[in-house]
Design an enzyme around this catalytic site. Structure first.
Site, PDB file in Angstrom:
ATOM      1  CG  ASP A 102      46.067 -40.409  90.373  1.00 51.97           C
ATOM      2  OD1 ASP A 102      45.436 -39.339  90.260  1.00 51.97           O
ATOM      3  OD2 ASP A 102      45.663 -41.340  91.083  1.00 51.97           O
ATOM      4  CD  GLU A 115      43.870 -46.855  88.052  1.00 50.47           C
ATOM      5  OE1 GLU A 115      43.800 -47.980  88.581  1.00 50.47           O
ATOM      6  OE2 GLU A 115      43.131 -45.912  88.372  1.00 50.47           O
TER       7      GLU A 115
END
Length: 389
Positions: A76, A137
């Site tokens: 990520d 997120e």
């Protein structure tokens, strides 16, 4: 697990990548500078098949002459709206933005793996896909990548990812088969009544009083509607409404999070939240509107992949307990078998024990080498059948 001397020599570059990226903290789907940095570094390694199916993030496709599986490795790339408090000389230069979840370390690890593959062509097998994914997120870049058709187009068979984790000491590789991280969702409940002057409460329908009863009742779901053997959590962390101290509020809203380790338990919670909120509010003459935002699924590790990780990690491996944290890596595991594991970064001597999402979260980049070594060793271990054939 022994880190090879060659991989130990990668440390200066791992440090540079991590600290450069730490100073480029960008929120989900806004990671333009991060994407440009990653592309520049990957091109310098000689990669040409670098794709950008979304506005941010990158996909590197590496086809090898040697037969093997099509394996994806994911990092990520987004940061958090957190103000940094580490005092590091490479601290975030942007107030209210920080890589407080370790994604800078994840990117540095995957760049290290890319460097290894670029300089060890004989180690390549099958097709290797490196995913530098935006928006973990939120709003969930994994699903956005899946929706591009990438997994079908590239015929990805299995996916691997890692996360730095301050619950475990440096050098530890932690994982477990099956459910390791929870399915999560967000819930917003608004109770609507009728406003009135505080001196004449009989003329109103008190939404605040009704909401207080709703909150109390909702917290019976975990203790009375689920088995004591089920792991789940329901937390409301925000409440707002009303106009003044002497006015009966006409509407009050609460917002919260819900997590569980099975779809069955999660769906039972959803049903009971709606039933309880509407039923209790009605008992006070009010109405309740319940809105759910269903987010990520259970991080459900494929047991044969965990067995391979145990094999390569050796005495560095420990079985982690399940955590009611959530990760959008779980969305990939809805499509293909996946392996997600923790890399320990806790360092008591240096005082680096702060949790993820804290402005004080810090770690020694040397800890990332354990994850990198696992990535390299898993490539061979997961292609054992082709090797032996």
């Amino acid at each position: 697990m022994e880190i090879s001397q060659e991989i130990l020599a990668y440390l200066p570059e791992i440090i540079r990548w991590r600290r450069d990226l730490h100073q480029l903290p960008e929120l989900g789907l806004e990671e333009f500078a991060t994407t440009a940095y990653l592309k520049k570094e990957l091109q310098a390694m000689g990669y040409t098949d670098i794709r950008q199916p979304l506005a941010t993030g990158l996909v590197v496709v590496i086809d090898a002459e040697k037969p093997g599986k099509t394996l994806a490795y994911r990092s990520d790339i987004d940061a958090l709206p957190v103000t940094e408090e580490t005092g590091a000389d490479f601290a975030s230069p942007i107030a209210g933005r920080m890589h407080a979840c370790g994604h800078d370390g994840h990117m540095a690890t995957l760049l290290g793996f890319a460097k290894y593959l670029a300089t060890h062509r004989k180690a390549r097998q099958g097709r290797i896909v490196l995913l530098f994914q935006p928006a973990e997120e939120g709003p969930g870049g994994a699903q956005l990548l899946i929706d591009t058709g990438l997994f079908t187009e590239l015929a990805i068979e299995e996916i691997i990812g890692l996360h730095v984790f301050p619950e475990f000491p440096e050098g530890v590789i932690a994982c477990r088969p099956g459910g390791m991280m929870a399915r999560n969702g967000e819930v917003t409940i608004t109770v609507t009544g009728r406003s009135a002057h505080g001196a004449q409460p009989q003329q109103g329908l008190d939404a605040l009083l009704a909401m207080s009863a709703v909150i109390q009742a909702l917290h019976t779901i975990i203790s009375r509607n689920l088995s004591p053997l089920e792991d789940a959590v329901l937390t409301f962390g925000k409440i707002y409404g009303g106009e003044a101290m002497n006015i009966i509020p006409g509407a009050v809203t609460i917002e919260g999070t819900m997590r569980a380790f099975s779809d069955e338990v999660y769906e039972r919670m959803v049903a009971r939240i709606e039933e309880i909120a509407k039923g209790v509010a009605a008992g006070y003459g009010c109405q309740a509107n319940v809105v759910f935002h269903h987010m990520y699924r259970v991080v459900d590790n494929h047991p044969p992949l965990v067995a391979k990780l145990m094999q390569v990690a050796g005495d560095s491996y420990v079985e982690t307990p399940p955590y009611l944290l959530a990760e959008d890596f779980s969305m990939y595991q809805q499509v293909v078998p996946g392996l997600f594991f923790f890399v320990g970064i806790r360092n008591q001597e240096k005082g680096w024990t702060a949790p993820l999402h804290s402005g004080q979260m810090q770690f020694d980049e040397k800890a990332l080498l354990a994850g990198l070594q696992c990535y390299i060793d898993l490539l061979e271990a997961l292609n054992e059948e082709e090797n032996n054939g």
